[in-house]
Motif scaffolding. Structure first.
Motif, PDB file in Angstrom:
ATOM      1  N   GLU A   6      61.198  34.107   8.084  1.00 45.22           N
ATOM      2  CA  GLU A   6      60.871  34.989   6.968  1.00 45.22           C
ATOM      3  C   GLU A   6      61.890  34.800   5.853  1.00 45.22           C
ATOM      4  N   PRO A   7      61.442  34.843   4.602  1.00 46.29           N
ATOM      5  CA  PRO A   7      62.390  34.725   3.490  1.00 46.29           C
ATOM      6  C   PRO A   7      63.365  35.898   3.512  1.00 46.29           C
ATOM      7  N   PRO A   8      64.540  35.735   2.907  1.00 48.16           N
ATOM      8  CA  PRO A   8      65.512  36.835   2.905  1.00 48.16           C
ATOM      9  C   PRO A   8      64.970  38.057   2.174  1.00 48.16           C
ATOM     10  N   THR A   9      65.402  39.201   2.635  1.00 45.30           N
ATOM     11  CA  THR A   9      65.027  40.446   1.977  1.00 45.30           C
ATOM     12  C   THR A   9      65.828  40.595   0.690  1.00 45.30           C
ATOM     13  N   ARG A  10      65.147  40.953  -0.384  1.00 45.39           N
ATOM     14  CA  ARG A  10      65.794  41.070  -1.691  1.00 45.39           C
ATOM     15  C   ARG A  10      65.538  42.463  -2.281  1.00 45.39           C
ATOM     16  N   ALA A  11      66.515  42.946  -3.025  1.00 46.91           N
ATOM     17  CA  ALA A  11      66.419  44.277  -3.629  1.00 46.91           C
ATOM     18  C   ALA A  11      66.995  44.249  -5.033  1.00 46.91           C
ATOM     19  N   LEU A  12      66.500  45.148  -5.870  1.00 45.99           N
ATOM     20  CA  LEU A  12      67.049  45.309  -7.218  1.00 45.99           C
ATOM     21  C   LEU A  12      68.244  46.243  -7.160  1.00 45.99           C
ATOM     22  N   TRP A  13      69.375  45.790  -7.697  1.00 45.97           N
ATOM     23  CA  TRP A  13      70.585  46.610  -7.785  1.00 45.97           C
ATOM     24  C   TRP A  13      70.964  46.793  -9.248  1.00 45.97           C
ATOM     25  N   ILE A  14      71.362  48.012  -9.599  1.00 43.16           N
ATOM     26  CA  ILE A  14      71.998  48.257 -10.895  1.00 43.16           C
ATOM     27  C   ILE A  14      73.492  48.046 -10.661  1.00 43.16           C
ATOM     28  N   THR A  25      69.712  41.410   0.834  1.00 45.57           N
ATOM     29  CA  THR A  25      70.205  42.602   1.512  1.00 45.57           C
ATOM     30  C   THR A  25      69.729  42.609   2.952  1.00 45.57           C
ATOM     31  N   ASP A  26      70.475  43.260   3.808  1.00 44.81           N
ATOM     32  CA  ASP A  26      70.088  43.382   5.208  1.00 44.81           C
ATOM     33  C   ASP A  26      69.093  44.521   5.376  1.00 44.81           C
ATOM     34  N   ILE A  27      68.204  44.361   6.357  1.00 41.57           N
ATOM     35  CA  ILE A  27      67.313  45.455   6.747  1.00 41.57           C
ATOM     36  C   ILE A  27      68.026  46.262   7.828  1.00 41.57           C
ATOM     37  N   LEU A  28      68.199  47.539   7.579  1.00 40.67           N
ATOM     38  CA  LEU A  28      68.935  48.406   8.489  1.00 40.67           C
ATOM     39  C   LEU A  28      67.972  49.086   9.449  1.00 40.67           C
ATOM     40  N   ASP A  29      67.942  48.613  10.699  1.00 45.79           N
ATOM     41  CA  ASP A  29      67.063  49.209  11.706  1.00 45.79           C
ATOM     42  C   ASP A  29      67.729  50.395  12.382  1.00 45.79           C
ATOM     43  N   GLN A  35      59.226  48.520  10.288  1.00 42.59           N
ATOM     44  CA  GLN A  35      59.470  47.614   9.177  1.00 42.59           C
ATOM     45  C   GLN A  35      58.236  47.545   8.293  1.00 42.59           C
ATOM     46  N   VAL A  36      58.493  47.565   6.988  1.00 40.71           N
ATOM     47  CA  VAL A  36      57.422  47.604   5.999  1.00 40.71           C
ATOM     48  C   VAL A  36      57.594  46.449   5.026  1.00 40.71           C
ATOM     49  N   THR A  96      48.810  50.956   5.909  1.00 42.83           N
ATOM     50  CA  THR A  96      49.362  51.011   4.558  1.00 42.83           C
ATOM     51  C   THR A  96      50.030  52.370   4.355  1.00 42.83           C
ATOM     52  N   VAL A  97      51.289  52.343   3.897  1.00 46.99           N
ATOM     53  CA  VAL A  97      52.083  53.563   3.836  1.00 46.99           C
ATOM     54  C   VAL A  97      52.800  53.679   2.496  1.00 46.99           C
ATOM     55  N   PHE A  98      53.163  54.901   2.182  1.00 44.31           N
ATOM     56  CA  PHE A  98      54.011  55.203   1.020  1.00 44.31           C
ATOM     57  C   PHE A  98      55.373  55.668   1.522  1.00 44.31           C
ATOM     58  N   ALA A  99      56.432  55.252   0.827  1.00 49.48           N
ATOM     59  CA  ALA A  99      57.775  55.688   1.185  1.00 49.48           C
ATOM     60  C   ALA A  99      58.612  55.892  -0.070  1.00 49.48           C
ATOM     61  N   LEU A 100      59.550  56.824   0.016  1.00 44.69           N
ATOM     62  CA  LEU A 100      60.466  57.102  -1.086  1.00 44.69           C
ATOM     63  C   LEU A 100      61.614  56.093  -1.030  1.00 44.69           C
ATOM     64  N   TYR A 101      61.296  54.824  -1.325  1.00 45.33           N
ATOM     65  CA  TYR A 101      62.247  53.727  -1.133  1.00 45.33           C
ATOM     66  C   TYR A 101      62.475  52.981  -2.453  1.00 45.33           C
ATOM     67  N   PRO A 102      63.672  52.425  -2.657  1.00 42.12           N
ATOM     68  CA  PRO A 102      63.947  51.647  -3.876  1.00 42.12           C
ATOM     69  C   PRO A 102      63.126  50.360  -3.954  1.00 42.12           C
ATOM     70  N   HIS A 103      63.342  49.597  -5.010  1.00 38.81           N
ATOM     71  CA  HIS A 103      62.619  48.357  -5.265  1.00 38.81           C
ATOM     72  C   HIS A 103      63.181  47.256  -4.356  1.00 38.81           C
ATOM     73  N   GLN A 104      62.445  46.908  -3.312  1.00 36.32           N
ATOM     74  CA  GLN A 104      62.930  45.970  -2.302  1.00 36.32           C
ATOM     75  C   GLN A 104      61.737  45.297  -1.629  1.00 36.32           C
ATOM     76  N   THR A 105      61.881  44.020  -1.258  1.00 35.81           N
ATOM     77  CA  THR A 105      60.747  43.249  -0.744  1.00 35.81           C
ATOM     78  C   THR A 105      60.294  43.708   0.634  1.00 35.81           C
ATOM     79  N   ARG A 106      61.216  44.090   1.511  1.00 42.99           N
ATOM     80  CA  ARG A 106      60.911  44.625   2.837  1.00 42.99           C
ATOM     81  C   ARG A 106      61.954  45.675   3.163  1.00 42.99           C
TER      82      ARG A 106
END
Length: 326
Positions: A6-14, A25-29, A35-36, A96-106
């Protein structure tokens, strides 16, 4: 054959005020996590603009944290709270789910924090869920009832969704007020009347203010009828606000009450919790007319170069981010 990794997980950071980048970024289990894979997220312009510019007051750094925020408001920070995706494994795989999560690929979150999306709501529209939840809470705080005359000052996405809900209460008269006359068409689609501030009616039973400006709050006060209630739903960050509390405010015996989505109205709290409220907000997105609130779309890979301009554009309503990892 060897499975493709799987490609690396990426997130938008300010990374600092007015500067963003995409980081791996790492996925924190954790226990009972799922996993989404993200399909869409959306930008909440009002709040994210304040975070982007470092305008969250230090006194509110704890209270204004998003549920799955990383970092803090002095930067760097990963911030956001509107993501839609597909569960990748476990008993909920394929959901298919909704989550209060930042901008991130997974991402990985506790299963209870991933809210199922009603099949009647397309995933691309479900990114409005956090805004609809705010609008629902505002309506509860305002106590809108059959026959109410409601004025909403500020035709952004939260003001528009609040107008949409109020207009579906039998007998209500709802008017959206905005400085941009082009918002008239949107108001009409949502079942509301429209006017600009200089022509605002002055006899509303309740006024809802969402523009986060001193001039908007002054307009709200002018629009309120005798002994009416003004619901202040704006968040100003570290900005000071001028409030005209003379003349009409006292003569008409007005009340100003704050509304904030982080708390459920006292008269609803005995029967509602946060998950039930968010689930209901998602269900309320079944109407295709609400697609009018999606004002633009950007690929996640292009987000850093466009994020600032999206936030600064006053015509932005809900700006949707699409992800190519699906």
């Amino acid at each position: 054959m060897t499975a493709n990794p799987e490609p690396p997980t990426r997130a938008l950071w300010i990374t600092k005020a007015a500067s963003t980048e995409i980081r791996e970024t790492d996925i924190l289990d954790g226990p009972d996590h799922i996993q989404v894979s993200t399909l869409f997220s959306s930008i909440s312009r009002g709040t994210e603009r304040l975070v982007f510019h470092g305008q969250v007051p230090r006194s509110e750094h704890d209270t204004m944290r998003a549920p799955f925020q990383q970092g803090d408001f002095t930067f760097p920070v990963k911030y956001g709270y509107s993501a839609v995706g597909t569960v990748q494994s476990g008993p909920r795989k394929g959901e298919t789910v909704f989550a209060l999560y930042p901008h991130q690929t997974r991402f990985s979150i506790p299963s209870h924090a991933a809210i199922s999306i009603n099949p009647s709501v397309p995933p691309a529209r479900a990114v409005l869920a956090a805004n609809m939840e705010t609008a629902l809470n505002i309506m509860w705080d305002a106590g809108v009832c059959a026959g109410s005359k409601v004025t909403i000052v500020g035709g952004g996405v939260v003001g528009a969704l609040t107008g949409y809900l109020c207009a579906r209460t039998p007998g209500t008269e709802v008017c959206i007020v905005d400085i941009n006359p082009d918002k008239a068409a949107l108001a009409g689609q949502l079942g509301c009347a429209f006017t600009t501030p200089e022509n605002v009616p002055e006899d509303a039973d309740m006024v809802i203010h969402t523009s986060a400006t001193s001039s908007g709050l002054a307009t709200a006060i002018n629009a309120a009828g005798v002994e009416a209630t003004i619901i202040e739903a704006s968040w100003y960050g570290d900005h000071f606000t001028t409030v005209p509390l003379g003349t009409r405010f006292h003569q008409r015996r007005l009340r100003i009450i704050s509304s904030q989505v982080g708390r459920i109205s006292a008269h609803m709290g005995a029967r509602w919790d946060y998950k039930k409220r968010l689930t209901k907000a998602i269900d309320l997105l079944a109407d295709p007319v609400l697609d009018a609130l999606i004002s633009g779309e950007t690929d996640f890979a292009d987000l850093p170069e466009n994020y600032g301009s999206i936030l600064e554009d006053p015509s932005t309503l809900c700006h949707r981010i699409r992800y190519s990892n699906r």
